[in-house]
Write a protein that holds these residues in place. Structure first.
Motif: not given
Length: 272
Positions: A180-205
Protein backbone atom coordinates in the motif's frame (compact mmCIF):
# COMPACT_ATOMS: atom_id res chain seq x y z
CA UNK A 1 22.92 8.09 -12.93
CA UNK A 2 24.03 4.46 -13.08
CA UNK A 3 23.18 2.15 -10.17
CA UNK A 4 24.81 -1.28 -9.90
CA UNK A 5 23.01 -3.93 -7.85
CA UNK A 6 24.82 -7.02 -6.63
CA UNK A 7 23.32 -9.55 -4.29
CA UNK A 8 23.74 -12.79 -2.37
CA UNK A 9 27.50 -12.80 -2.09
CA UNK A 10 27.51 -15.39 0.75
CA UNK A 11 31.14 -14.57 1.47
CA UNK A 12 32.99 -17.19 3.52
CA UNK A 13 36.44 -17.16 5.15
CA UNK A 14 39.05 -17.55 2.44
CA UNK A 15 39.49 -21.12 1.24
CA UNK A 16 36.15 -22.31 2.62
CA UNK A 17 33.40 -22.72 -0.01
CA UNK A 18 29.73 -22.25 0.76
CA UNK A 19 27.74 -25.49 0.81
CA UNK A 20 31.02 -27.30 -0.04
CA UNK A 21 30.77 -26.40 -3.75
CA UNK A 22 30.41 -22.61 -4.25
CA UNK A 23 33.68 -20.66 -4.00
CA UNK A 24 31.72 -17.57 -3.06
CA UNK A 25 34.64 -15.38 -1.98
CA UNK A 26 36.50 -15.95 -5.24
CA UNK A 27 33.32 -15.47 -7.28
CA UNK A 28 32.50 -12.26 -5.43
CA UNK A 29 35.99 -10.92 -6.14
CA UNK A 30 35.54 -11.67 -9.84
CA UNK A 31 32.17 -9.93 -9.89
CA UNK A 32 33.61 -6.84 -8.24
CA UNK A 33 36.47 -6.74 -10.74
CA UNK A 34 33.96 -6.90 -13.60
CA UNK A 35 31.88 -4.17 -12.02
CA UNK A 36 34.86 -1.86 -11.47
CA UNK A 37 35.92 -2.32 -15.11
CA UNK A 38 32.58 -1.08 -16.50
CA UNK A 39 32.52 1.99 -18.72
CA UNK A 40 30.85 4.15 -17.70
CA UNK A 41 31.56 3.24 -14.12
CA UNK A 42 28.48 3.03 -11.84
CA UNK A 43 27.82 5.94 -9.51
CA UNK A 44 26.80 3.66 -6.64
CA UNK A 45 26.73 -0.03 -5.77
CA UNK A 46 23.76 -1.46 -3.86
CA UNK A 47 24.27 -4.83 -2.14
CA UNK A 48 20.87 -6.38 -1.43
CA UNK A 49 21.62 -8.80 1.37
CA UNK A 50 23.21 -12.10 2.23
CA UNK A 51 26.50 -10.28 2.25
CA UNK A 52 28.08 -13.24 4.04
CA UNK A 53 26.99 -16.82 4.63
CA UNK A 54 27.08 -17.34 8.40
CA UNK A 55 27.09 -13.84 9.87
CA UNK A 56 30.59 -14.39 11.29
CA UNK A 57 32.98 -11.52 12.12
CA UNK A 58 35.71 -13.13 10.02
CA UNK A 59 33.36 -13.23 7.04
CA UNK A 60 32.60 -9.52 7.36
CA UNK A 61 36.35 -8.86 7.53
CA UNK A 62 36.78 -10.62 4.17
CA UNK A 63 33.79 -8.77 2.75
CA UNK A 64 35.20 -5.43 3.88
CA UNK A 65 38.49 -6.13 2.13
CA UNK A 66 36.68 -7.09 -1.09
CA UNK A 67 34.16 -4.25 -1.27
CA UNK A 68 36.73 -1.78 0.02
CA UNK A 69 38.64 -2.12 -3.24
CA UNK A 70 35.79 -0.57 -5.21
CA UNK A 71 36.36 3.07 -6.22
CA UNK A 72 32.59 3.55 -5.99
CA UNK A 73 30.27 4.36 -3.05
CA UNK A 74 28.74 1.19 -1.57
CA UNK A 75 25.46 0.80 0.33
CA UNK A 76 24.37 -2.47 1.94
CA UNK A 77 21.29 -3.99 3.56
CA UNK A 78 21.20 -7.30 5.44
CA UNK A 79 19.72 -10.60 4.35
CA UNK A 80 18.64 -13.64 6.32
CA UNK A 81 22.22 -15.00 6.39
CA UNK A 82 23.51 -11.77 7.94
CA UNK A 83 23.58 -10.73 11.58
CA UNK A 84 23.07 -7.07 12.40
CA UNK A 85 25.64 -6.89 15.22
CA UNK A 86 28.66 -8.32 13.39
CA UNK A 87 27.57 -6.48 10.22
CA UNK A 88 27.61 -3.09 11.96
CA UNK A 89 30.85 -3.85 13.78
CA UNK A 90 32.63 -5.20 10.72
CA UNK A 91 31.63 -2.77 7.95
CA UNK A 92 32.28 0.96 7.49
CA UNK A 93 29.51 3.26 8.67
CA UNK A 94 29.51 4.91 5.23
CA UNK A 95 28.08 1.71 3.75
CA UNK A 96 24.99 1.96 6.00
CA UNK A 97 24.64 5.70 6.64
CA UNK A 98 22.48 6.69 9.57
CA UNK A 99 21.51 3.09 10.33
CA UNK A 100 22.43 3.36 14.01
CA UNK A 101 19.11 2.27 15.51
CA UNK A 102 17.72 -1.23 15.89
CA UNK A 103 17.38 -1.78 12.14
CA UNK A 104 19.75 -1.33 9.22
CA UNK A 105 17.63 1.07 7.18
CA UNK A 106 18.38 4.53 5.82
CA UNK A 107 17.88 7.04 3.00
CA UNK A 108 20.57 8.29 0.60
CA UNK A 109 19.69 11.64 -0.96
CA UNK A 110 22.93 12.50 -2.77
CA UNK A 111 21.99 11.56 -6.35
CA UNK A 112 19.17 12.22 -8.82
CA UNK A 113 17.48 9.01 -7.63
CA UNK A 114 16.72 8.69 -3.91
CA UNK A 115 17.83 5.38 -2.42
CA UNK A 116 15.87 3.83 0.46
CA UNK A 117 17.50 0.78 2.01
CA UNK A 118 15.21 -1.51 4.03
CA UNK A 119 16.01 -4.15 6.63
CA UNK A 120 13.66 -7.12 6.11
CA UNK A 121 15.45 -9.57 8.42
CA UNK A 122 13.49 -11.67 10.90
CA UNK A 123 16.15 -13.02 13.29
CA UNK A 124 16.32 -16.81 13.25
CA UNK A 125 14.06 -17.12 10.19
CA UNK A 126 14.61 -17.36 6.46
CA UNK A 127 11.48 -15.43 5.48
CA UNK A 128 11.33 -11.65 5.66
CA UNK A 129 9.20 -9.15 7.52
CA UNK A 130 8.57 -5.47 8.12
CA UNK A 131 7.34 -4.56 11.61
CA UNK A 132 5.47 -1.37 12.48
CA UNK A 133 8.70 0.50 13.22
CA UNK A 134 10.19 -0.34 9.83
CA UNK A 135 6.96 0.45 8.00
CA UNK A 136 6.77 3.80 9.79
CA UNK A 137 10.33 4.53 8.67
CA UNK A 138 9.42 3.69 5.08
CA UNK A 139 6.29 5.82 5.18
CA UNK A 140 8.24 8.84 6.45
CA UNK A 141 11.05 8.29 3.94
CA UNK A 142 8.65 8.12 1.01
CA UNK A 143 6.73 11.17 2.18
CA UNK A 144 9.94 13.21 2.44
CA UNK A 145 10.84 12.50 -1.17
CA UNK A 146 8.18 14.75 -2.69
CA UNK A 147 8.31 14.16 -6.46
CA UNK A 148 11.84 12.76 -6.74
CA UNK A 149 12.36 9.35 -8.38
CA UNK A 150 13.07 6.69 -5.76
CA UNK A 151 14.50 3.18 -5.56
CA UNK A 152 13.66 0.95 -2.60
CA UNK A 153 16.23 -1.82 -2.11
CA UNK A 154 15.84 -4.78 0.24
CA UNK A 155 16.62 -8.48 0.50
CA UNK A 156 13.33 -10.40 0.56
CA UNK A 157 11.03 -10.11 -2.49
CA UNK A 158 7.49 -9.06 -1.54
CA UNK A 159 5.80 -11.17 -4.23
CA UNK A 160 5.28 -14.83 -5.10
CA UNK A 161 7.37 -15.94 -8.08
CA UNK A 162 6.09 -19.49 -8.65
CA UNK A 163 9.16 -21.26 -7.25
CA UNK A 164 7.59 -22.98 -4.26
CA UNK A 165 10.77 -23.29 -2.21
CA UNK A 166 11.53 -19.59 -2.52
CA UNK A 167 7.93 -18.45 -2.12
CA UNK A 168 7.91 -20.06 1.32
CA UNK A 169 10.65 -17.65 2.44
CA UNK A 170 9.71 -14.37 0.73
CA UNK A 171 8.56 -11.22 2.54
CA UNK A 172 5.42 -12.01 4.54
CA UNK A 173 5.05 -9.93 7.70
CA UNK A 174 3.88 -6.44 6.78
CA UNK A 175 3.69 -7.13 3.04
CA UNK A 176 0.16 -5.75 2.60
CA UNK A 177 1.10 -2.46 4.27
CA UNK A 178 4.34 -2.32 2.29
CA UNK A 179 2.42 -2.77 -0.95
CA UNK A 180 0.00 0.00 0.00
CA UNK A 181 2.83 2.42 0.78
CA UNK A 182 4.61 1.74 -2.51
CA UNK A 183 1.35 2.07 -4.44
CA UNK A 184 0.57 5.38 -2.75
CA UNK A 185 3.85 6.92 -3.92
CA UNK A 186 4.11 6.96 -7.70
CA UNK A 187 7.70 8.13 -7.51
CA UNK A 188 9.02 4.62 -6.71
CA UNK A 189 10.78 3.54 -9.91
CA UNK A 190 11.87 0.11 -8.68
CA UNK A 191 11.73 -2.26 -5.74
CA UNK A 192 15.08 -4.07 -5.92
CA UNK A 193 15.52 -7.41 -4.14
CA UNK A 194 17.84 -10.38 -3.80
CA UNK A 195 17.33 -13.67 -1.93
CA UNK A 196 16.05 -15.82 -4.82
CA UNK A 197 19.36 -16.05 -6.73
CA UNK A 198 17.62 -15.66 -10.09
CA UNK A 199 16.63 -12.81 -12.44
CA UNK A 200 12.90 -12.33 -11.77
CA UNK A 201 10.65 -9.37 -12.48
CA UNK A 202 7.00 -8.47 -12.06
CA UNK A 203 4.63 -5.53 -11.89
CA UNK A 204 4.06 -4.70 -8.24
CA UNK A 205 2.08 -1.93 -6.56
CA UNK A 206 2.19 0.30 -9.63
CA UNK A 207 5.91 -0.11 -10.24
CA UNK A 208 8.40 -2.89 -11.10
CA UNK A 209 9.83 -5.28 -8.53
CA UNK A 210 13.02 -7.03 -9.57
CA UNK A 211 15.15 -9.83 -8.15
CA UNK A 212 18.78 -9.82 -9.22
CA UNK A 213 20.75 -13.02 -9.83
CA UNK A 214 23.52 -13.90 -7.42
CA UNK A 215 27.14 -13.03 -8.09
CA UNK A 216 28.18 -16.50 -6.90
CA UNK A 217 25.74 -19.41 -7.19
CA UNK A 218 22.12 -19.42 -8.42
CA UNK A 219 19.03 -21.33 -7.28
CA UNK A 220 17.90 -24.00 -9.75
CA UNK A 221 14.87 -22.92 -11.75
CA UNK A 222 11.92 -25.06 -10.67
CA UNK A 223 8.36 -23.99 -11.41
CA UNK A 224 6.85 -27.47 -11.12
CA UNK A 225 7.63 -29.08 -7.77
CA UNK A 226 7.54 -28.55 -4.01
CA UNK A 227 11.10 -29.71 -3.42
CA UNK A 228 13.57 -27.71 -1.39
CA UNK A 229 15.71 -25.23 -3.27
CA UNK A 230 18.90 -26.52 -4.89
CA UNK A 231 21.88 -24.45 -5.94
CA UNK A 232 23.31 -24.48 -9.44
CA UNK A 233 26.52 -22.96 -10.78
CA UNK A 234 24.92 -21.00 -13.61
CA UNK A 235 26.76 -17.90 -14.84
CA UNK A 236 26.89 -15.20 -12.15
CA UNK A 237 25.48 -11.80 -13.01
CA UNK A 238 24.39 -8.45 -11.59
CA UNK A 239 22.01 -5.69 -12.61
CA UNK A 240 22.58 -2.15 -13.82
CA UNK A 241 19.84 0.45 -13.46
CA UNK A 242 20.37 3.54 -15.61
CA UNK A 243 18.41 6.67 -14.78
CA UNK A 244 17.89 9.65 -17.05
CA UNK A 245 15.05 12.18 -16.73
CA UNK A 246 13.83 11.49 -20.26
CA UNK A 247 13.66 7.69 -19.83
CA UNK A 248 13.24 7.05 -16.13
CA UNK A 249 14.99 3.92 -14.87
CA UNK A 250 16.05 1.29 -17.43
CA UNK A 251 17.47 -2.02 -16.19
CA UNK A 252 20.13 -4.22 -17.77
CA UNK A 253 21.60 -7.56 -16.64
CA UNK A 254 25.39 -7.86 -16.90
CA UNK A 255 27.24 -11.17 -16.74
CA UNK A 256 30.43 -11.50 -14.74
CA UNK A 257 32.03 -13.99 -17.14
CA UNK A 258 33.72 -12.84 -20.33
CA UNK A 259 32.54 -14.52 -23.51
CA UNK A 260 33.86 -14.54 -27.10
CA UNK A 261 33.29 -11.29 -28.96
CA UNK A 262 32.21 -8.65 -29.57
CA UNK A 263 32.06 -9.25 -33.31
CA UNK A 264 30.71 -6.93 -36.01
CA UNK A 265 27.39 -7.86 -37.58
CA UNK A 266 29.06 -8.51 -40.93
CA UNK A 267 26.86 -10.00 -43.60
CA UNK A 268 28.04 -13.11 -45.42
CA UNK A 269 29.14 -12.49 -49.02
CA UNK A 270 26.24 -12.84 -51.43
CA UNK A 271 26.20 -16.24 -53.08
CA UNK A 272 26.47 -16.27 -56.86
Amino acid sequence: MLIAQITDLHVRPRGRPAYRVAETTMLTARALDALAALHPRPDVVLVTGDLVDRGLPEEYAVLRSLLGRLPIPVFVVPGNHDRRGPLREGLPAAWLPGADGEFVHYVVDDWPVRLIGLDTVVPGADHGGLCEARLAFLEAALAAGLSRPTVVFMHHPPFACGMAAMDRIRLFDGEARFRALIEAHGTVERVLCGHHHRPIQTRYAGTLALVAPGVAHQVALDLASEREDLLVLEPPAFQLHRYAPETGLVTHMAYVERFPGPYPFAADPASS
